[in-house]
Design a protein around this motif. Structure first.
Motif, short mmCIF file in Angstrom:
data_model
loop_
_atom_site.label_atom_id
_atom_site.label_comp_id
_atom_site.label_asym_id
_atom_site.label_seq_id
_atom_site.Cartn_x
_atom_site.Cartn_y
_atom_site.Cartn_z
N PRO A 322 87.71 65.21 -33.10
CA PRO A 322 86.55 65.56 -32.27
C PRO A 322 86.53 64.78 -30.97
O PRO A 322 86.81 63.57 -30.95
N PRO A 324 84.01 63.73 -29.31
CA PRO A 324 83.07 62.59 -29.34
C PRO A 324 83.59 61.37 -30.08
O PRO A 324 82.85 60.42 -30.28
N ASP A 408 84.21 69.75 -30.53
CA ASP A 408 83.63 69.05 -31.67
C ASP A 408 83.52 70.01 -32.86
O ASP A 408 83.59 71.24 -32.69
#
Length: 410
Positions: A322, A324, A408
Motif C-alpha cells: 500500500p 500509505p 491502497d
C-alpha cells in the motif's frame, strides 16, 4: 515512548536481527555478510548470536572500494571464473543449514561508469556458483534475513543536501524507524505488524484470483496467477518449522505469477540499484509472459545484459504494497531495493519462489515450470506502484474484485 541513544538503538537492532530476523537457537550455525565499515554492528550481531547459543558464527566481510578495484582491473579470465573456494564455502553453509544475516550498506553508484559487459559477465558467473545457495534460500530450506546499515556514500545518495556525517545520522534514523527500533518494544511491534500482513495474505489466498489487472500511468498489465498459488507476507518458516523474517523492513504480501500469462506494459516508478548501477525510467512490454521490449532512461546497457540472463525476461514475483506504508510516506528514495520495494508495489524479473504454489517446495524444476513458475538464474525486484495504481482481481468466472484503489487496499 522512551527515546533511545544511538548505542541503545544499534544494540536493539542487532538483537532484532538475531531474535526476529533468523531466530538463532542453541547449536545453530550463523553467517553474517556485512561491510567492513559496519564492524560495530557486526560484532554486536555475532555476540548476540553466541549469547543465544550459536555453535559457530562466520562473518563474510565486504568492501565497496575493493569490489570496484576488482571489477575495473581483474582480467576477464579471472573475473568471469569464480574461484572454487567460493562454492566450497556455500556448500559448508548448506551442509550446516546456516542461518544467514545479510547487512546491506553499499554505495548504490559503486560500479557506475564501468563497462556493462564486465559487470554482466561477473554477475552471470557468480549466479551460477551461487545457485545452490539461492535455491535453498528460495525454498526456505534455511532461515535468512536482510537488514540495512547506514554508510556515508549511501546516505549522501539519499540525503544529497547534507554533509556525510549528517546524512549518515539521518539514514540511521530512517532505518531505525522503518524497522520499528524506535518503538518501546520492537519485537512486540513486529509481531503485531506480522499479524496484519498474514491477514492480508489469508484474504488473497481465499480469493484464488485467476489473474490481476494493473492500471496506472504507463502501466496496463494483466498477470495470470497459477492454480493453487500462495500469497505470503511477513514472517515464514524454514523446513524445520522455525520462524524467520526474511526482510526487515517489510510491508508486502507477494506470490508468483503464471509466467505464461503476462501481457501488456508496465513502467517503473522508483530508481533501482542493481550491480552498482542505478536504473531509472524502466519500461517493459510483455507478450505471453515474456519481455518483448524494454528500455531504461538510465542504465539501459546494464538492463539489456540483465535481460540476457536465463529466465530474466519473465516475472517470478508480484507483490502488493500500500502506498500509505511508512516507507512510502517518508517521501524518501532509498536507492536500495530492500527499502524502496516496501514503499511500492513491485515485481521481480527472474526466478519464482517455489513456496508460492501449494506443494511447490517438494517439486523439481520441471514440475514448477509446468505450474507456470519461472525458473531463472536471477531475481531482481523493480518498483512499479504509486498512489495512482488500481488493481483488480479477476476470478475464473469473470467476477471482478477491487484489490487496490489509488495505491491502497480497496
Amino acid at each position: 515512548m522512551t527515546e533511545k541513544t544511538f548505542d541503545q538503538a544499534l544494540q536493539s537492532y542487532a538483537e532484532l536481527a538475531v531474535d526476529v530476523g533468523v531466530k538463532v537457537q542453541p547449536g545453530d550455525t550463523v553467517y553474517v555478510q556485512v561491510a567492513v565499515d559496519q564492524a560495530d554492528l557486526a560484532r554486536r550481531i555475532v555476540k548476540a548470536a553466541y549469547d543465544r547459543g550459536a555453535a559457530e558464527v562466520q562473518v563474510q566481510w565486504q568492501d565497496d572500494t575493493l569490489k570496484r578495484l576488482d571489477m575495473a582491473n581483474m582480467t576477464e579470465e579471472r573475473l568471469f571464473n569464480i574461484p572454487p573456494h567460493v562454492g566450497v564455502q556455500f556448500e559448508y553453509w548448506l551442509a550446516h543449514q546456516a542461518k544467514r544475516i545479510t547487512v546491506i550498506s553499499a554505495d548504490p553508484d559503486n560500479l557506475a561508469g564501468l563497462p556493462a559487459a564486465r559487470i554482466a559477465g561477473y554477475q552471470d558467473a557468480f549466479q551460477k556458483v551461487y545457485a545452490p545457495l539461492i535455491n535453498a534460500i528460495s525454498n526456505n530450506d534455511i532461515s535468512w534475513t536482510i537488514i540495512g546499515a547506514a554508510s556515508p556514500k549511501w546516505a549522501q545518495k539519499v540525503f544529497p543536501e547534507l554533509s556525510a556525517e549528517d546524512a549518515t545520522t539521518a539514514l540511521w534514523q530512517a532505518i531505525f524507524k522503518t524497522t520499528r527500533i524506535d518503538q518501546d518494544d520492537p519485537e512486540a511491534a513486529w509481531q503485531a505488524h506480522n499479524a496484519k500482513l498474514h491477514a492480508k495474505a489469508d484474504w488473497l489466498n481465499a480469493q484464488q484470483f485467476d489473474h490481476l489487472h494493473y492500471q496506472a500511468p504507463g502501466t496496463d498489465l494483466t498477470v495470470g496467477l497459477p492454480k493453487d498459488h500462495v500469497w505470503a507476507g511477513g514472517g515464514t518458516q524454514n523446513n524445520h518449522g522455525e520462524a524467520f523474517m526474511a526482510n526487515m523492513p517489510t510491508e508486502e504480501v507477494f506470490t508468483a505469477p503464471d509466467n505464461r500469462r503476462i501481457d501488456g506494459t508496465v513502467a517503473s516508478t522508483k530508481p533501482l540499484s542493481y550491480a552498482g548501477t542505478i536504473f531509472q525510467g524502466m519500461h517493459f512490454t510483455f507478450e505471453n509472459g515474456q519481455v518483448v521490449d524494454a528500455h531504461a532512461d538510465q542504465g539501459d546497457a546494464v538492463l539489456q545484459h540483465l535481460l540476457a540472463i536465463r529466465g530474466a525476461r519473465s516475472l517470478g514475483e508480484i507483490s502488493l504494497v500500500p502506498d500509505p506504508s511508512p516507507i512510502s510516506q517518508s517521501g524518501l528514495i532509498f536507492f536500495n531495493t530492500l527499502y524502496d520495494e516496501n514503499a511500492s508495489d513491485h515485481m521481480a524479473l527472474g526466478s519464482a519462489y517455489p513456496f508460492s504454489v501449494k506443494g511447490g517446495t517438494s517439486m523439481d524444476d520441471a514440475a514448477l515450470t509446468a505450474h507456470g513458475l519461472n525458473r531463472s538464474d536471477t531475481h531482481v525486484d523493480f518498483m512499479m506502484g504509486s498512489a495512482q495504481m488500481n488493481i483488480d482481481g479477476i476470478k475464473a468466472d469473470g467476477t471482478i474484485v477491487p484489490v487496490f484503489r489509488n495505491g491502497d487496499w480497496a
